[in-house]
Design an enzyme around this catalytic site. Structure first.
Site, short mmCIF file in Angstrom:
data_model
loop_
_atom_site.label_atom_id
_atom_site.label_comp_id
_atom_site.label_asym_id
_atom_site.label_seq_id
_atom_site.Cartn_x
_atom_site.Cartn_y
_atom_site.Cartn_z
CG HIS A 7 -2.15 0.23 -1.95
ND1 HIS A 7 -2.27 -1.07 -2.43
CD2 HIS A 7 -1.16 0.20 -1.03
CE1 HIS A 7 -1.38 -1.84 -1.81
NE2 HIS A 7 -0.70 -1.08 -0.94
CG HIS A 62 7.50 14.03 -7.80
ND1 HIS A 62 8.40 13.84 -8.83
CD2 HIS A 62 6.41 14.61 -8.37
CE1 HIS A 62 7.88 14.30 -9.96
NE2 HIS A 62 6.67 14.76 -9.71
CD GLU A 108 4.17 17.80 -10.17
OE1 GLU A 108 3.98 18.50 -11.18
OE2 GLU A 108 4.69 16.67 -10.21
#
Length: 132
Positions: A7, A62, A108
């Site tokens: 996770h 990211h 993204e």
């Protein structure tokens, strides 16, 4: 032995605001919510929103989400019309939109995968790139 990603937990300054963004803007499926957090899913991805003091870095870290190529343009336009802030212009293989969540976490949406990236890199490798 590790067998995959379990996770991702991200710190959020306002659980309600982030819950709304991830569920209503990005389309995550809510699984649980409490005063200081929430569990959301997107496909096999388990995302935890956790109330905390948020500090975002200036590095390239990211989180990227997949999208079908035929859906990319409509979704990218939807994100832009939702008022997201873009933090980078795509210069790599495939289509990508790089944007910030309400706390400045870098996200993204990308229409490729590891195989398509490696195929592109074989033709235009990064400096001193080595393939295995």
């Amino acid at each position: 032995m590790l067998n995959g990603l379990n996770h991702i937990t991200i710190a959020v300054s306002d659980v309600s605001r982030s819950f709304d963004f991830y569920v209503n803007t990005l389309g995550f499926i809510p699984k649980a919510r409490w005063t200081s957090g929430a569990y959301l899913c997107l496909g096999n991805l388990w995302l935890c929103l956790s109330a905390d003091t948020v500090t975002t870095g200036e590095d390239y870290t990211h989180y990227a989400f997949s999208i079908l190529s035929e859906d990319f343009d409509v979704y990218a336009n939807y994100l832009k019309s939702s008022g997201v802030t873009e933090w980078k212009i795509n210069k790599s293989e495939g289509k990508s939109i790089y944007f910030l969540d309400p706390d400045g976490h870098k996200l993204e949406v990308h229409d490729g995968d590891l195989d398509s990236r490696l195929r592109a890199c074989i033709n235009h490798p990064y400096e001193k790139m080595e393939f295995f």
